[in-house]
Scaffold this motif. Structure first.
Motif, PDB file in Angstrom:
ATOM      1  N   GLN A   1       0.839  -1.190   0.000  1.00  0.00           N
ATOM      2  CA  GLN A   1       0.000   0.000   0.000  1.00  0.00           C
ATOM      3  C   GLN A   1       0.876   1.243   0.000  1.00  0.00           C
ATOM      4  OE1 GLN A   1      -2.350  -0.612   3.497  1.00  0.00           O
ATOM      5  NE2 GLN A   1      -3.945  -1.733   2.404  1.00  0.00           N
ATOM      6  N   THR A   2       1.962   1.201   0.729  1.00  0.00           N
ATOM      7  CA  THR A   2       2.878   2.327   0.775  1.00  0.00           C
ATOM      8  C   THR A   2       3.513   2.543  -0.593  1.00  0.00           C
ATOM      9  OG1 THR A   2       3.334   1.839   3.084  1.00  0.00           O
ATOM     10  CG2 THR A   2       4.899   3.271   1.961  1.00  0.00           C
ATOM     11  N   VAL A   3       3.936   1.469  -1.241  1.00  0.00           N
ATOM     12  CA  VAL A   3       4.537   1.553  -2.570  1.00  0.00           C
ATOM     13  C   VAL A   3       3.513   2.099  -3.561  1.00  0.00           C
ATOM     14  CG1 VAL A   3       5.482   0.201  -4.480  1.00  0.00           C
ATOM     15  CG2 VAL A   3       6.264  -0.228  -2.150  1.00  0.00           C
ATOM     16  N   LYS A   4       2.283   1.620  -3.473  1.00  0.00           N
ATOM     17  CA  LYS A   4       1.222   2.091  -4.368  1.00  0.00           C
ATOM     18  C   LYS A   4       1.006   3.586  -4.166  1.00  0.00           C
ATOM     19  CE  LYS A   4      -3.621   1.433  -5.550  1.00  0.00           C
ATOM     20  NZ  LYS A   4      -4.881   0.809  -5.171  1.00  0.00           N
ATOM     21  N   SER A   5       0.972   4.020  -2.910  1.00  0.00           N
ATOM     22  CA  SER A   5       0.791   5.428  -2.599  1.00  0.00           C
ATOM     23  C   SER A   5       1.935   6.266  -3.169  1.00  0.00           C
ATOM     24  CB  SER A   5       0.702   5.612  -1.086  1.00  0.00           C
ATOM     25  OG  SER A   5       0.710   6.970  -0.754  1.00  0.00           O
ATOM     26  N   LEU A   6       3.161   5.795  -3.010  1.00  0.00           N
ATOM     27  CA  LEU A   6       4.314   6.517  -3.555  1.00  0.00           C
ATOM     28  C   LEU A   6       4.259   6.576  -5.076  1.00  0.00           C
ATOM     29  CD1 LEU A   6       7.207   5.246  -1.266  1.00  0.00           C
ATOM     30  CD2 LEU A   6       6.231   7.539  -1.346  1.00  0.00           C
ATOM     31  N   ARG A   7       3.862   5.471  -5.702  1.00  0.00           N
ATOM     32  CA  ARG A   7       3.752   5.435  -7.161  1.00  0.00           C
ATOM     33  C   ARG A   7       2.736   6.460  -7.650  1.00  0.00           C
ATOM     34  NH1 ARG A   7       3.305  -0.254  -7.722  1.00  0.00           N
ATOM     35  NH2 ARG A   7       5.494  -0.617  -7.444  1.00  0.00           N
ATOM     36  N   GLU A   8       1.600   6.549  -6.941  1.00  0.00           N
ATOM     37  CA  GLU A   8       0.571   7.518  -7.314  1.00  0.00           C
ATOM     38  C   GLU A   8       1.091   8.942  -7.170  1.00  0.00           C
ATOM     39  OE1 GLU A   8      -2.633   6.433  -4.734  1.00  0.00           O
ATOM     40  OE2 GLU A   8      -3.314   4.804  -6.038  1.00  0.00           O
ATOM     41  N   ARG A   9       1.846   9.205  -6.117  1.00  0.00           N
ATOM     42  CA  ARG A   9       2.407  10.541  -5.915  1.00  0.00           C
ATOM     43  C   ARG A   9       3.430  10.886  -6.986  1.00  0.00           C
ATOM     44  NH1 ARG A   9       4.309  10.986   0.116  1.00  0.00           N
ATOM     45  NH2 ARG A   9       4.854  13.081  -0.576  1.00  0.00           N
ATOM     46  N   VAL A  10       4.272   9.918  -7.358  1.00  0.00           N
ATOM     47  CA  VAL A  10       5.258  10.148  -8.412  1.00  0.00           C
ATOM     48  C   VAL A  10       4.549  10.437  -9.729  1.00  0.00           C
ATOM     49  CG1 VAL A  10       7.025   9.020  -9.844  1.00  0.00           C
ATOM     50  CG2 VAL A  10       7.144   8.860  -7.351  1.00  0.00           C
ATOM     51  N   ASN A  11       3.516   9.673 -10.051  1.00  0.00           N
ATOM     52  CA  ASN A  11       2.764   9.907 -11.282  1.00  0.00           C
ATOM     53  C   ASN A  11       2.129  11.294 -11.295  1.00  0.00           C
ATOM     54  OD1 ASN A  11       3.408   7.385 -12.294  1.00  0.00           O
ATOM     55  ND2 ASN A  11       1.522   6.433 -11.588  1.00  0.00           N
ATOM     56  N   ALA A  12       1.579  11.708 -10.149  1.00  0.00           N
ATOM     57  CA  ALA A  12       0.971  13.033 -10.056  1.00  0.00           C
ATOM     58  C   ALA A  12       2.025  14.120 -10.246  1.00  0.00           C
ATOM     59  CB  ALA A  12       0.269  13.193  -8.713  1.00  0.00           C
ATOM     60  N   LEU A  13       3.207  13.943  -9.657  1.00  0.00           N
ATOM     61  CA  LEU A  13       4.282  14.923  -9.818  1.00  0.00           C
ATOM     62  C   LEU A  13       4.779  14.974 -11.266  1.00  0.00           C
ATOM     63  CD1 LEU A  13       6.308  14.372  -6.527  1.00  0.00           C
ATOM     64  CD2 LEU A  13       5.024  16.417  -7.188  1.00  0.00           C
ATOM     65  N   GLU A  14       4.899  13.820 -11.913  1.00  0.00           N
ATOM     66  CA  GLU A  14       5.323  13.792 -13.320  1.00  0.00           C
ATOM     67  C   GLU A  14       4.316  14.534 -14.190  1.00  0.00           C
ATOM     68  OE1 GLU A  14       5.844   9.608 -14.081  1.00  0.00           O
ATOM     69  OE2 GLU A  14       7.975   9.678 -13.522  1.00  0.00           O
ATOM     70  N   SER A  15       3.042  14.343 -13.920  1.00  0.00           N
ATOM     71  CA  SER A  15       1.988  15.034 -14.668  1.00  0.00           C
ATOM     72  C   SER A  15       2.084  16.545 -14.444  1.00  0.00           C
ATOM     73  CB  SER A  15       0.624  14.506 -14.233  1.00  0.00           C
ATOM     74  OG  SER A  15      -0.407  15.192 -14.881  1.00  0.00           O
ATOM     75  N   LEU A  16       2.331  16.951 -13.201  1.00  0.00           N
ATOM     76  CA  LEU A  16       2.471  18.364 -12.878  1.00  0.00           C
ATOM     77  C   LEU A  16       3.662  18.967 -13.612  1.00  0.00           C
ATOM     78  CD1 LEU A  16       1.615  20.828 -11.172  1.00  0.00           C
ATOM     79  CD2 LEU A  16       3.116  19.961  -9.376  1.00  0.00           C
ATOM     80  N   VAL A  17       4.778  18.265 -13.640  1.00  0.00           N
ATOM     81  CA  VAL A  17       5.979  18.750 -14.338  1.00  0.00           C
ATOM     82  C   VAL A  17       5.684  18.897 -15.829  1.00  0.00           C
ATOM     83  CG1 VAL A  17       8.338  18.135 -15.029  1.00  0.00           C
ATOM     84  CG2 VAL A  17       7.638  17.908 -12.639  1.00  0.00           C
ATOM     85  N   GLU A  18       5.003  17.927 -16.422  1.00  0.00           N
ATOM     86  CA  GLU A  18       4.652  18.012 -17.847  1.00  0.00           C
ATOM     87  C   GLU A  18       3.783  19.236 -18.115  1.00  0.00           C
ATOM     88  OE1 GLU A  18       2.937  14.393 -19.365  1.00  0.00           O
ATOM     89  OE2 GLU A  18       4.631  13.192 -18.662  1.00  0.00           O
ATOM     90  N   ASN A  19       2.799  19.469 -17.240  1.00  0.00           N
ATOM     91  CA  ASN A  19       1.921  20.629 -17.405  1.00  0.00           C
ATOM     92  C   ASN A  19       2.714  21.934 -17.274  1.00  0.00           C
ATOM     93  OD1 ASN A  19      -0.314  19.012 -17.803  1.00  0.00           O
ATOM     94  ND2 ASN A  19      -0.960  19.100 -15.669  1.00  0.00           N
ATOM     95  N   LEU A  20       3.609  22.001 -16.298  1.00  0.00           N
ATOM     96  CA  LEU A  20       4.427  23.196 -16.117  1.00  0.00           C
ATOM     97  C   LEU A  20       5.348  23.426 -17.315  1.00  0.00           C
ATOM     98  CD1 LEU A  20       5.317  22.910 -12.318  1.00  0.00           C
ATOM     99  CD2 LEU A  20       3.827  24.608 -13.404  1.00  0.00           C
TER     100      LEU A  20
END
Length: 134
Positions: A103-122
């Motif tokens: 669950q912790t790994v899944k949570s971290l993966r989701e956060r990394v994906n969200a950050l990657e999406s944010l970087v792409e948008n920026l």
């Protein structure tokens, strides 16, 4: 009965099978009792039989115990109760109150994906801004 003495020539050999466990509270509890996985499984089976509880066969239970000790899966309430009773300890001591690693790994993966999406948008917004200024 006469006393028996054993003498070993040369260095003392290593124990053939050292008790090993994952560095999880559950694995450490088993090794602290000096039990192999087979002995722990047998204790679980005997306790379940004495309580008249239905659990998995010994061969399946050994696989499950290994998975629980390595954090791949978590025991359900039945097995948590049995494990606490067999090891004579609390759920907290065995690590059952901690979040599951997957669950912790899944949570971290989701956060990394969200950050990657944010970087792409920026990056897209920055590119658009630089194009307007030129």
């Amino acid at each position: 009965m006469p006393e028996m003495t054993v003498t070993v020539a040369g260095p003392v050999p290593q124990q053939p099978q050292l008790l090993r466990a994952a560095s999880t509270p559950l694995g450490q509890a088993r090794v602290a009792r000096g039990w192999s996985q087979e002995k722990a499984v047998r204790a679980l089976v005997l306790l379940a039989q004495s309580w008249d509880w239905q659990i998995a066969a010994e061969s399946s239970l050994k696989v499950q115990l290994s998975r629980w000790e390595h954090g791949a899966t978590r025991p359900n309430e039945t097995y948590r109760a049995l494990l606490c009773a067999v090891y004579r300890t609390t759920p907290e001591t065995l690590g059952f109150d901690r979040p599951q690693q997957s669950q912790t790994v899944k949570s971290l993966r989701e956060r990394v994906n969200a950050l990657e999406s944010l970087v792409e948008n920026l990056m897209g917004a920055l590119s658009a801004t630089q194009g307007v200024q030129a």
